[in-house]
Design a protein around this motif. Structure first.
Motif, PDB file in Angstrom:
ATOM      1  N   PHE A  92     -56.555 -19.038  15.774  1.00  0.00           N
ATOM      2  CA  PHE A  92     -55.200 -19.025  16.320  1.00  0.00           C
ATOM      3  C   PHE A  92     -54.741 -17.563  16.425  1.00  0.00           C
ATOM      4  CE2 PHE A  92     -55.773 -23.009  14.070  1.00  0.00           C
ATOM      5  CZ  PHE A  92     -55.331 -23.941  15.004  1.00  0.00           C
ATOM      6  N   LYS A  93     -54.971 -16.941  17.566  1.00  0.00           N
ATOM      7  CA  LYS A  93     -54.633 -15.528  17.735  1.00  0.00           C
ATOM      8  C   LYS A  93     -53.119 -15.339  17.764  1.00  0.00           C
ATOM      9  CE  LYS A  93     -58.896 -14.359  20.165  1.00  0.00           C
ATOM     10  NZ  LYS A  93     -59.492 -13.775  21.401  1.00  0.00           N
ATOM     11  N   GLY A  94     -52.676 -14.228  17.151  1.00  0.00           N
ATOM     12  CA  GLY A  94     -51.260 -13.895  17.162  1.00  0.00           C
ATOM     13  C   GLY A  94     -50.450 -14.558  16.065  1.00  0.00           C
ATOM     14  N   ILE A  95     -51.104 -15.350  15.216  1.00  0.00           N
ATOM     15  CA  ILE A  95     -50.413 -16.023  14.110  1.00  0.00           C
ATOM     16  C   ILE A  95     -50.961 -15.492  12.793  1.00  0.00           C
ATOM     17  CG2 ILE A  95     -49.994 -18.238  12.951  1.00  0.00           C
ATOM     18  CD1 ILE A  95     -50.182 -19.611  15.613  1.00  0.00           C
ATOM     19  N   LYS A  96     -50.087 -15.187  11.874  1.00  0.00           N
ATOM     20  CA  LYS A  96     -50.515 -14.752  10.545  1.00  0.00           C
ATOM     21  C   LYS A  96     -50.835 -15.955   9.666  1.00  0.00           C
ATOM     22  CE  LYS A  96     -48.070 -10.319  10.503  1.00  0.00           C
ATOM     23  NZ  LYS A  96     -47.110  -9.447   9.780  1.00  0.00           N
ATOM     24  N   VAL A  97     -51.644 -15.725   8.654  1.00  0.00           N
ATOM     25  CA  VAL A  97     -52.087 -16.808   7.777  1.00  0.00           C
ATOM     26  C   VAL A  97     -50.887 -17.529   7.164  1.00  0.00           C
ATOM     27  CG1 VAL A  97     -53.317 -17.339   5.639  1.00  0.00           C
ATOM     28  CG2 VAL A  97     -54.314 -15.735   7.285  1.00  0.00           C
ATOM     29  N   LYS A  98     -49.926 -16.789   6.667  1.00  0.00           N
ATOM     30  CA  LYS A  98     -48.755 -17.411   6.050  1.00  0.00           C
ATOM     31  C   LYS A  98     -48.022 -18.292   7.055  1.00  0.00           C
ATOM     32  CE  LYS A  98     -44.447 -16.420   3.576  1.00  0.00           C
ATOM     33  NZ  LYS A  98     -43.539 -15.349   3.065  1.00  0.00           N
ATOM     34  N   GLU A  99     -47.887 -17.813   8.298  1.00  0.00           N
ATOM     35  CA  GLU A  99     -47.197 -18.590   9.332  1.00  0.00           C
ATOM     36  C   GLU A  99     -47.957 -19.878   9.635  1.00  0.00           C
ATOM     37  OE1 GLU A  99     -45.218 -14.837  11.815  1.00  0.00           O
ATOM     38  OE2 GLU A  99     -47.214 -15.598  12.341  1.00  0.00           O
ATOM     39  N   LEU A 101     -49.873 -21.589   7.601  1.00  0.00           N
ATOM     40  CA  LEU A 101     -49.675 -22.516   6.492  1.00  0.00           C
ATOM     41  C   LEU A 101     -48.294 -23.161   6.559  1.00  0.00           C
ATOM     42  CD1 LEU A 101     -51.301 -20.487   3.579  1.00  0.00           C
ATOM     43  CD2 LEU A 101     -52.264 -22.459   4.765  1.00  0.00           C
ATOM     44  N   GLU A 102     -47.282 -22.383   6.940  1.00  0.00           N
ATOM     45  CA  GLU A 102     -45.922 -22.919   7.052  1.00  0.00           C
ATOM     46  C   GLU A 102     -45.818 -23.920   8.203  1.00  0.00           C
ATOM     47  OE1 GLU A 102     -43.760 -19.298   7.407  1.00  0.00           O
ATOM     48  OE2 GLU A 102     -43.502 -19.057   5.227  1.00  0.00           O
ATOM     49  N   ILE A 103     -46.520 -23.638   9.316  1.00  0.00           N
ATOM     50  CA  ILE A 103     -46.548 -24.583  10.436  1.00  0.00           C
ATOM     51  C   ILE A 103     -47.208 -25.884   9.995  1.00  0.00           C
ATOM     52  CG2 ILE A 103     -47.562 -25.031  12.706  1.00  0.00           C
ATOM     53  CD1 ILE A 103     -47.227 -21.987  13.250  1.00  0.00           C
ATOM     54  N   ALA A 104     -48.321 -25.758   9.272  1.00  0.00           N
ATOM     55  CA  ALA A 104     -49.038 -26.946   8.793  1.00  0.00           C
ATOM     56  C   ALA A 104     -48.164 -27.772   7.862  1.00  0.00           C
ATOM     57  CB  ALA A 104     -50.322 -26.526   8.079  1.00  0.00           C
ATOM     58  N   ALA A 105     -47.383 -27.100   7.019  1.00  0.00           N
ATOM     59  CA  ALA A 105     -46.530 -27.806   6.055  1.00  0.00           C
ATOM     60  C   ALA A 105     -45.400 -28.574   6.733  1.00  0.00           C
ATOM     61  CB  ALA A 105     -45.956 -26.812   5.051  1.00  0.00           C
ATOM     62  N   ASN A 106     -44.995 -28.118   7.922  1.00  0.00           N
ATOM     63  CA  ASN A 106     -43.979 -28.833   8.718  1.00  0.00           C
ATOM     64  C   ASN A 106     -42.709 -29.117   7.917  1.00  0.00           C
ATOM     65  OD1 ASN A 106     -42.979 -30.016  11.062  1.00  0.00           O
ATOM     66  ND2 ASN A 106     -43.729 -32.066  10.497  1.00  0.00           N
ATOM     67  N   GLY A 107     -42.220 -28.085   7.265  1.00  0.00           N
ATOM     68  CA  GLY A 107     -40.972 -28.218   6.518  1.00  0.00           C
ATOM     69  C   GLY A 107     -41.127 -28.586   5.056  1.00  0.00           C
ATOM     70  N   LYS A 108     -42.332 -28.967   4.641  1.00  0.00           N
ATOM     71  CA  LYS A 108     -42.554 -29.291   3.232  1.00  0.00           C
ATOM     72  C   LYS A 108     -42.624 -28.001   2.415  1.00  0.00           C
ATOM     73  CE  LYS A 108     -45.272 -33.348   4.580  1.00  0.00           C
ATOM     74  NZ  LYS A 108     -46.644 -33.902   4.691  1.00  0.00           N
ATOM     75  N   LYS A 109     -42.171 -28.066   1.194  1.00  0.00           N
ATOM     76  CA  LYS A 109     -42.193 -26.896   0.323  1.00  0.00           C
ATOM     77  C   LYS A 109     -43.615 -26.630  -0.150  1.00  0.00           C
ATOM     78  CE  LYS A 109     -40.060 -24.914  -3.823  1.00  0.00           C
ATOM     79  NZ  LYS A 109     -39.117 -25.147  -4.949  1.00  0.00           N
ATOM     80  N   ILE A 110     -44.088 -25.402   0.057  1.00  0.00           N
ATOM     81  CA  ILE A 110     -45.436 -25.031  -0.355  1.00  0.00           C
ATOM     82  C   ILE A 110     -45.424 -23.672  -1.045  1.00  0.00           C
ATOM     83  CG2 ILE A 110     -46.607 -26.337   1.471  1.00  0.00           C
ATOM     84  CD1 ILE A 110     -46.980 -23.607   2.936  1.00  0.00           C
ATOM     85  N   ILE A 143     -59.317 -20.970   5.101  1.00  0.00           N
ATOM     86  CA  ILE A 143     -57.917 -21.011   5.536  1.00  0.00           C
ATOM     87  C   ILE A 143     -57.596 -22.368   6.151  1.00  0.00           C
ATOM     88  CG2 ILE A 143     -56.246 -20.035   7.169  1.00  0.00           C
ATOM     89  CD1 ILE A 143     -57.713 -17.307   6.690  1.00  0.00           C
ATOM     90  N   GLU A 144     -58.545 -22.918   6.924  1.00  0.00           N
ATOM     91  CA  GLU A 144     -58.317 -24.243   7.507  1.00  0.00           C
ATOM     92  C   GLU A 144     -58.136 -25.294   6.415  1.00  0.00           C
ATOM     93  OE1 GLU A 144     -60.273 -27.105  10.891  1.00  0.00           O
ATOM     94  OE2 GLU A 144     -61.590 -26.271   9.368  1.00  0.00           O
ATOM     95  N   ILE A 145     -58.936 -25.219   5.367  1.00  0.00           N
ATOM     96  CA  ILE A 145     -58.799 -26.172   4.269  1.00  0.00           C
ATOM     97  C   ILE A 145     -57.448 -25.994   3.578  1.00  0.00           C
ATOM     98  CG2 ILE A 145     -59.753 -26.867   2.029  1.00  0.00           C
ATOM     99  CD1 ILE A 145     -62.524 -26.161   3.200  1.00  0.00           C
ATOM    100  N   ALA A 146     -56.982 -24.747   3.490  1.00  0.00           N
ATOM    101  CA  ALA A 146     -55.651 -24.501   2.924  1.00  0.00           C
ATOM    102  C   ALA A 146     -54.564 -25.155   3.771  1.00  0.00           C
ATOM    103  CB  ALA A 146     -55.401 -22.997   2.807  1.00  0.00           C
ATOM    104  N   THR A 147     -54.742 -25.191   5.102  1.00  0.00           N
ATOM    105  CA  THR A 147     -53.742 -25.857   5.944  1.00  0.00           C
ATOM    106  C   THR A 147     -53.736 -27.368   5.701  1.00  0.00           C
ATOM    107  OG1 THR A 147     -55.212 -26.193   7.876  1.00  0.00           O
ATOM    108  CG2 THR A 147     -54.007 -24.109   7.750  1.00  0.00           C
TER     109      THR A 147
END
Length: 248
Positions: A92-99, A101-110, A143-147
């Protein structure tokens, strides 16, 4: 609960139709960890893709929590809280790892830092890295597994998560799967040949030639592997599945 009823998947070739998955019926109960193993080319990854909706069955039915999802696509199944980790993760070019993970969480607290640590990455080093070609295949895999962890799924499918990961990180990953199984309500289906992953399983499903060869207890299966390895003179550092042509 996931139910497969007489599921088949065929491809067209010069000889006509070839069965890749052949009349599989299977039930995955809630909160259990299943390991799918068997010879290469036996249909393991295809089975996972049918469950995720990447492929659509030629025949048969797939039910998730009583709902018929046979003809649902990937997006609709993701909305039902089903997730999939590929053998070769996307970039996913242009996206940082933290971003990501936050997208994957979809509003859930992580805790993004903890998620990275759980998959064997130094959180401080990776949290602000960009998801580009500068990351190795093994780094992308972790990183994918972290998502997947960030999404807190009901059903998570992992296709050979050990591929491309060093031994230290693999140990962390095995511990993470164990923790997920203990501490969450998630059903896990992991395609793997690794003993450390099989040790975590409630049940082991052996797929061969597109069919379920057996569903068995992990201890009985691992004892059988050890006996076959001794007979074949296998010298692998990890338990494997012996075959006439060597180790798989």
């Amino acid at each position: 609960m996931l139910e497969l009823k007489n599921v088949s998947w065929q491809v067209e070739d010069e000889q006509g139709q070839t069965d890749i998955i052949n009349d599989i019926s299977l039930t995955l109960e809630d909160n259990k960890l299943y390991v799918v193993t068997g010879p290469n080319g036996g249909g393991k990854s295809t089975l996972a893709k049918l469950i995720m909706g990447i492929l659509e069955p030629t025949s048969g039915q797939i039910l998730f929590n009583g709902q018929d999802i046979t003809h649902m696509d990937l997006t609709d199944r993701a909305r039902l809280n089903i997730g999939y980790a590929f053998q070769s993760p996307p970039v996913f070019k242009g996206i940082k790892v933290k971003e990501l993970l936050e997208i994957a969480a979809n509003g859930k607290k992580i805790d993004a830092m903890q998620l990275l640590f759980d998959v064997g990455l130094c959180a401080g080093e990776y949290i602000d890295r960009e998801m580009d070609s500068g990351l190795s295949g093994g780094e992308l895999k972790r990183i994918e597994i972290a998502t997947i962890l960030a999404r807190k799924l009901d059903l998570a499918l992992f296709d050979e998560p050990e591929a491309g990961i060093d031994l230290w990180s693999f140990q962390r990953l095995a511990e993470t799967f164990g923790k997920m199984h203990r501490d969450s309500d998630m059903t896990l289906l992991i395609i793997s040949h690794q003993e450390r992953i099989m040790e975590l399983a409630d049940e082991i499903i052996v797929i061969e030639n597109g069919k379920i060869k057996e569903i068995t207890d992990k201890r009985a299966f691992l004892n059988e592997i050890m006996a076959q390895s001794a007979e074949s003179g296998c010298a692998c550092g990890e338990s494997c599945i012996p075959s006439k042509g060597g180790c798989r």
